[in-house]
Design a protein around this motif. Structure first.
Motif, short mmCIF file in Angstrom:
data_model
loop_
_atom_site.label_atom_id
_atom_site.label_comp_id
_atom_site.label_asym_id
_atom_site.label_seq_id
_atom_site.Cartn_x
_atom_site.Cartn_y
_atom_site.Cartn_z
N LEU A 106 0.85 -1.18 0.00
CA LEU A 106 0.00 0.00 0.00
C LEU A 106 0.89 1.23 0.00
CD1 LEU A 106 -0.86 1.35 3.31
CD2 LEU A 106 -0.43 -1.09 3.36
N GLN A 107 0.36 2.30 -0.55
CA GLN A 107 1.05 3.58 -0.48
C GLN A 107 0.09 4.59 0.10
OE1 GLN A 107 3.26 4.81 -3.96
NE2 GLN A 107 3.98 2.73 -4.29
N CYS A 108 -0.78 5.16 -0.72
CA CYS A 108 -1.70 6.16 -0.17
C CYS A 108 -2.75 5.51 0.73
CB CYS A 108 -2.35 6.97 -1.28
SG CYS A 108 -3.76 6.18 -2.09
N GLY A 109 -3.07 4.25 0.48
CA GLY A 109 -4.00 3.52 1.32
C GLY A 109 -5.47 3.69 0.97
N PHE A 110 -5.78 4.50 -0.02
CA PHE A 110 -7.19 4.75 -0.32
C PHE A 110 -7.92 3.49 -0.76
CE2 PHE A 110 -10.94 6.31 -2.44
CZ PHE A 110 -11.41 7.20 -1.49
N CYS A 111 -7.28 2.70 -1.61
CA CYS A 111 -7.91 1.47 -2.12
C CYS A 111 -7.79 0.31 -1.15
CB CYS A 111 -7.29 1.08 -3.45
SG CYS A 111 -5.55 0.59 -3.32
N THR A 112 -6.90 0.42 -0.18
CA THR A 112 -6.50 -0.70 0.66
C THR A 112 -7.66 -1.31 1.44
OG1 THR A 112 -4.32 0.30 0.86
CG2 THR A 112 -4.85 -1.46 2.41
N ALA A 113 -8.53 -0.51 2.00
CA ALA A 113 -9.64 -1.04 2.80
C ALA A 113 -10.50 -1.99 1.97
CB ALA A 113 -10.49 0.10 3.35
N GLY A 114 -10.85 -1.58 0.76
CA GLY A 114 -11.67 -2.42 -0.10
C GLY A 114 -10.95 -3.69 -0.53
N ILE A 115 -9.67 -3.56 -0.85
CA ILE A 115 -8.88 -4.73 -1.25
C ILE A 115 -8.77 -5.71 -0.09
CG2 ILE A 115 -6.58 -5.52 -1.92
CD1 ILE A 115 -6.35 -2.95 -3.64
N LEU A 116 -8.51 -5.20 1.11
CA LEU A 116 -8.43 -6.08 2.28
C LEU A 116 -9.74 -6.82 2.50
CD1 LEU A 116 -6.48 -3.82 4.80
CD2 LEU A 116 -5.67 -5.99 3.81
N MET A 117 -10.87 -6.14 2.35
CA MET A 117 -12.16 -6.80 2.57
C MET A 117 -12.43 -7.87 1.51
SD MET A 117 -13.23 -5.82 5.41
CE MET A 117 -14.72 -6.79 5.33
N SER A 118 -12.10 -7.58 0.25
CA SER A 118 -12.28 -8.60 -0.80
C SER A 118 -11.39 -9.80 -0.54
CB SER A 118 -11.98 -8.01 -2.18
OG SER A 118 -13.04 -7.19 -2.60
#
Length: 172
Positions: A106-118
């Motif tokens: 992760l870098q900015c982390g914006f997409c990370t929450a959704g990716i982690l949940m998937s």
């Protein structure tokens, strides 16, 4: 006439990250807005608001879902999990989160929450995934700064660790 009347707030009862929760929502209120503004569950991010980017992915009854395409009233009676549920405690990262950290996924982390949940939902159903299946899953997520290689590496590492710890069907 529909039981949901426009302009009128409706009671919504559900489980949020394992705890009973109740709120009120107008029929048109999106789940993203309900989570963020009424329940202060701000880990669910709002990206494209069209279901394309995946930043708003949550788990509804064990299945990944786009919160920007789900109405808050639709979760009545459901088990809802957000990214806040991934960590075993506020001061400890979960296995999947730790793998992301180790692999610089992760870098900015914006997409990370959704990716982690998937990935959390996916690894519960597929404890021994191959790289191709993880890449296929990630097709539903837009990451503009990290790139997908470290994310795939982290997912494979986390899957192996979950199997080693006998947690295939438990907390990722």
């Amino acid at each position: 006439m529909s039981r949901l009347q426009a302009g009128r707030r409706h009671s919504v009862r559900f489980s949020l990250n394992g705890k009973p929760c109740t709120g009120e929502a107008e029929p048109r209120l999106l789940l993203t807005d309900f989570l963020r503004h009424q329940l202060a569950a701000t880990g669910t991010h709002v990206g494209c608001e069209h279901g394309v980017c995946g930043a708003c992915t949550v788990s509804i009854d064990g299945k990944p879902a786009r919160a920007c395409l789900t109405l808050a009233v639709q979760i009545d009676g459901c088990e809802l999990r957000t990214v806040e549920s991934i960590a075993p405690s506020p001061d400890r990262l979960g296995i999947l989160q730790s793998a992301f950290k180790r692999n610089h996924a992760l870098q900015c982390g914006f997409c990370t929450a959704g990716i982690l949940m998937s990935l959390d939902c996916f690894l519960r159903a597929h404890p021994r995934p191959d790289e191709e299946s993880i890449r296929d899953l990630l097709c539903g997520h837009l990451c503009r700064c990290t790139g997908y290689t470290p994310i795939v590496r982290a997912a494979i590492e986390a899957a192996a660790e979950l199997v080693d710890h006998g947690k295939e069907k438990t907390d990722a």
